[in-house]
Design a protein around this motif. Structure first.
Motif, PDB file in Angstrom:
ATOM      1  N   ALA A 121       0.843  -1.206   0.000  1.00  0.00           N
ATOM      2  CA  ALA A 121       0.000   0.000   0.000  1.00  0.00           C
ATOM      3  C   ALA A 121       0.879   1.257   0.000  1.00  0.00           C
ATOM      4  CB  ALA A 121      -0.922  -0.003   1.215  1.00  0.00           C
ATOM      5  N   LEU A 122       1.902   1.274   0.854  1.00  0.00           N
ATOM      6  CA  LEU A 122       2.753   2.474   0.921  1.00  0.00           C
ATOM      7  C   LEU A 122       3.580   2.650  -0.356  1.00  0.00           C
ATOM      8  CD1 LEU A 122       4.000   2.483   4.629  1.00  0.00           C
ATOM      9  CD2 LEU A 122       2.278   3.947   3.583  1.00  0.00           C
ATOM     10  N   ARG A 123       3.953   1.539  -0.958  1.00  0.00           N
ATOM     11  CA  ARG A 123       4.707   1.603  -2.224  1.00  0.00           C
ATOM     12  C   ARG A 123       3.814   2.208  -3.311  1.00  0.00           C
ATOM     13  NH1 ARG A 123       7.468   2.861  -5.143  1.00  0.00           N
ATOM     14  NH2 ARG A 123       8.913   1.888  -6.573  1.00  0.00           N
ATOM     15  N   ALA A 124       2.564   1.701  -3.348  1.00  0.00           N
ATOM     16  CA  ALA A 124       1.600   2.211  -4.342  1.00  0.00           C
ATOM     17  C   ALA A 124       1.319   3.694  -4.084  1.00  0.00           C
ATOM     18  CB  ALA A 124       0.301   1.410  -4.263  1.00  0.00           C
ATOM     19  N   TYR A 125       1.225   4.030  -2.810  1.00  0.00           N
ATOM     20  CA  TYR A 125       0.949   5.414  -2.397  1.00  0.00           C
ATOM     21  C   TYR A 125       2.048   6.346  -2.927  1.00  0.00           C
ATOM     22  CZ  TYR A 125      -0.398   9.009   1.058  1.00  0.00           C
ATOM     23  OH  TYR A 125      -0.809  10.147   1.684  1.00  0.00           O
ATOM     24  N   ASP A 126       3.300   5.966  -2.691  1.00  0.00           N
ATOM     25  CA  ASP A 126       4.430   6.771  -3.171  1.00  0.00           C
ATOM     26  C   ASP A 126       4.420   6.864  -4.689  1.00  0.00           C
ATOM     27  OD1 ASP A 126       5.384   7.239  -0.663  1.00  0.00           O
ATOM     28  OD2 ASP A 126       6.991   5.748  -0.736  1.00  0.00           O
ATOM     29  N   TRP A 127       4.139   5.735  -5.325  1.00  0.00           N
ATOM     30  CA  TRP A 127       4.184   5.687  -6.788  1.00  0.00           C
ATOM     31  C   TRP A 127       3.090   6.578  -7.391  1.00  0.00           C
ATOM     32  CZ3 TRP A 127       0.716   3.335 -10.388  1.00  0.00           C
ATOM     33  CH2 TRP A 127       1.203   3.316 -11.702  1.00  0.00           C
TER      34      TRP A 127
END
Ligand code: FAD
Length: 535
Positions: A121-127
């Motif tokens: 989720a945090l990776r997607a958020y940053d992306w």
């Protein structure tokens, strides 16, 4: 001329000679953003606000400029991308008001997300938000998490996500956006309530009747296009316009409590979940840490919503559960605030399930209403409105606000110069103080320091009051202590200590009678009570 009361009176006196391209009702961040975009596109625009600028939701938020991690849970990828991009623009244009803030998202056994889901989720958020590589999320072990945030409850902790957000001062952001518009010809009047809309023979809105709440005089403001940016009050204006449809607002209340930082000495902001799946922020800021928010249906008076003992106990339980060593008690709550979310009603959905997306309603009589949305998205919301306005006016002007620096623009490195400035005038240059000054006034801090020297003020707060009176359309003591300086929330003792002295500065400036001064001082004591005593 400075943006002050004298200017307000001049604008009011000349209203009847003018016709504005755009009249905006509501001086929160939405109205402010619309005023700036309109002024930047060369339109003659005015905003009227019934109380003080940002006195509604725009001084009562969690004060984060964030991509909205919670949207990811509802799979609202479009909003995450849009708010993420807006977050970057807001930071570029106003680094004095939009300050990087690292967040810890603890992963707990039995919590909403496991390690794997949090990481994705945090990776997607940053992306989605286009976050720079060096700023992207890191996944931390339990040991590392406790090292960076030792107050966290260790029992069920499995690790954490460590990611980037930004914090702001919502009221100051609103004010500085308005001042940016003012320098481009925008007009903004506080304590001016829209009470009636008038229409031409074909039934199209052509004027709004406002009451100056400082003397009860009525003024007619003629215009070509009208925007309703009244947040939680939007339906009242739609009712005036007789253009309510099947969609209406659903208000929910969000409460924050403020605790002495020594009692809850967090090193970073923490975003944690509580029983029932709600997410709570604990955010250190200067000498305090604030915790919020609740999310409950609300149907009482919309001005200055109250904070109940139940709200406070809910947040205390949440904080004590996550930070048991802090052992926070009711008597540790120094201040508080409550804000109303103007969500768009959907049958059968609970408050936290309703979308935070903004929505535009077009009335057949020409009124454009924009409601919902976020502080973070104010610029893009304004763009959407102005694209409609320009089409109606047949004006070919593009949005340029992504490249407009907000008034007081100052980079973080300026903190050293502010510290030096404070030392030169023999004022304590404590790290928190210099940071507060930078993140409150930006480059205008130098003007305040200069006035200390010139006027031989003994305290910084006197110079702040002078600046706010001369350049920030500050009319009441509440404007000053709540929205211009934030002292009511983040340093309530300063309010109590200085109310008489600052009251006298205002009384001298405005030539207040003894009764008026007493009334103003009482309003501050009353507000201190509202913010710090609960039942
Ligand atoms: P408001 O700020 O309420 O402004 C409307 C204005 O209209 C008011 O000032 C009111 O006085 C005025 N008005 C009403 N009637 C009249 C009239 N007749 N004539 C003239 N003026 C009138 N967003 C984020 O991006 N980050 C966050 O961290 C965040 N946290 C939040 C936490 C809470 C608890 C809440 C409630 C919201 C939060 N939001 C956050 C959302 C954000 O605060 C709001 O979207 C935003 O402030 C709404 O601004 P607005 O200008 O539309 O409404």
């Amino acid at each position: 001329m400075g943006w002050n009361f004298k200017k307000r009176q001049e604008e009011l006196a000349s209203l009847s000679d003018k016709e504005y391209d755009l009249v905006i009702i509501g001086g929160g961040i939405t109205g402010a953003g619309i005023l700036l975009d309109a002024s930047a596109r060369g339109l003659k625009a005015i905003v009227v606000e019934k109380e003080d600028f940002a006195s509604g939701t725009s001084s009562r938020s969690t004060k984060l400029i964030h991509g909205g991690l919670r949207y990811l849970k509802n799979l609202e990828f479009g909003i995450v991308r849009e708010t993420g991009q807006e977050r970057a623009i807001a930071y570029n244009n106003a680094p004095h008001l939009v300050v990087p803030e690292k967040m810890v998202l603890p992963i707990q056994q039995g919590g909403t997300y496991g390690k794997f889901m949090t990481s994705i989720a945090l990776r997607a958020y940053d992306w989605l938000a286009g976050v720079e590589k060096s700023e992207r999320r890191k996944m931390l072990s339990k040991e590392k998490t406790l090292e960076i945030e030792p107050l966290l409850k260790p029992d069920k902790l499995k690790g954490s996500g460590f990611y980037s957000e930004y914090r702001t001062d919502d009221a100051r952001l609103t004010l500085e956006v308005i001042k940016t518009a003012y320098h481009r010809g925008g007009v903004a009047l506080n304590y001016c309530k829209a009470e009636e809309l008038q229409y031409d023979k074909s039934g199209q809105a052509n004027a709004v009747v406002c009451k100056d709440l400082l003397n009860n005089e009525k003024h007619v403001i003629n215009g070509k296009v009208f925007v309703n940016a009244c947040g939680p009050w939007s339906d009242e204006i739609r009712t005036l316009d007789k253009s309510m449809n099947n969609k209406r607002l659903h208000l929910t209340k969000g409460v924050h409590i403020v605790i002495d930082r020594k009692k809850l000495p967090l090193k970073h902001s923490v975003y944690f979940d509580v029983a029932g799946g709600r997410m709570i922020f604990a955010i250190p800021r200067g000498g305090v840490t604030y915790v919020g928010t609740t999310d409950t249906d609300y149907s009482e008076r919309k001005e200055n919503p109250n904070v109940s003992l139940e709200d406070v106990n809910y947040l205390l339980d949440a904080a004590n559960n996550m930070f048991p060593k802090a052992n926070i008690e009711l008597t540790d709550v120094e201040s508080s605030w409550a804000g109303l979310r103007p969500l768009i009603h959907e049958d059968g959905k609970s408050p936290s399930e309703l979308s935070r997306k903004d929505e535009i309603f077009l009335s057949p009589k020409g009124l454009i209403t924009i409601a919902g949305g976020k502080l973070t998205g104010y610029r893009v919301m304004a763009k959407k409105v102005l694209d409609i306005v320009c089409k109606r006016l047949d004006v070919d002007a593009k949005c340029t606000t992504d490249n407009i620096r907000i008034n007081g623009y100052a980079e973080a490195s300026m903190i050293k110069e502010i510290q030096k400035g404070l030392e030169e005038i023999n004022l304590d240059s404590h790290e928190f103080k210099a940071a507060r000054i930078l993140h409150t006034y930006g480059s205008q801090a130098f003007c305040i320091c200069k006035s200390i020297k010139e006027n031989n003020y003994q305290t910084f707060i006197e110079a702040e009051a002078r600046f706010c009176l001369d350049s920030e359309m500050t009319i009441t003591l509440l404007d000053f202590f709540v929205r211009r300086t934030g002292y009511m929330y983040f340093n309530i003792n300063t309010v109590v200590k200085n109310v008489d002295k600052i009251g006298q500065v205002f009384a001298n400036h405005y030539n207040w009678s003894a009764e008026k001064l007493e009334m103003e001082i009482n309003s501050i004591h009353e507000e201190v009570k509202n913010r710090s005593q609960f039942n």
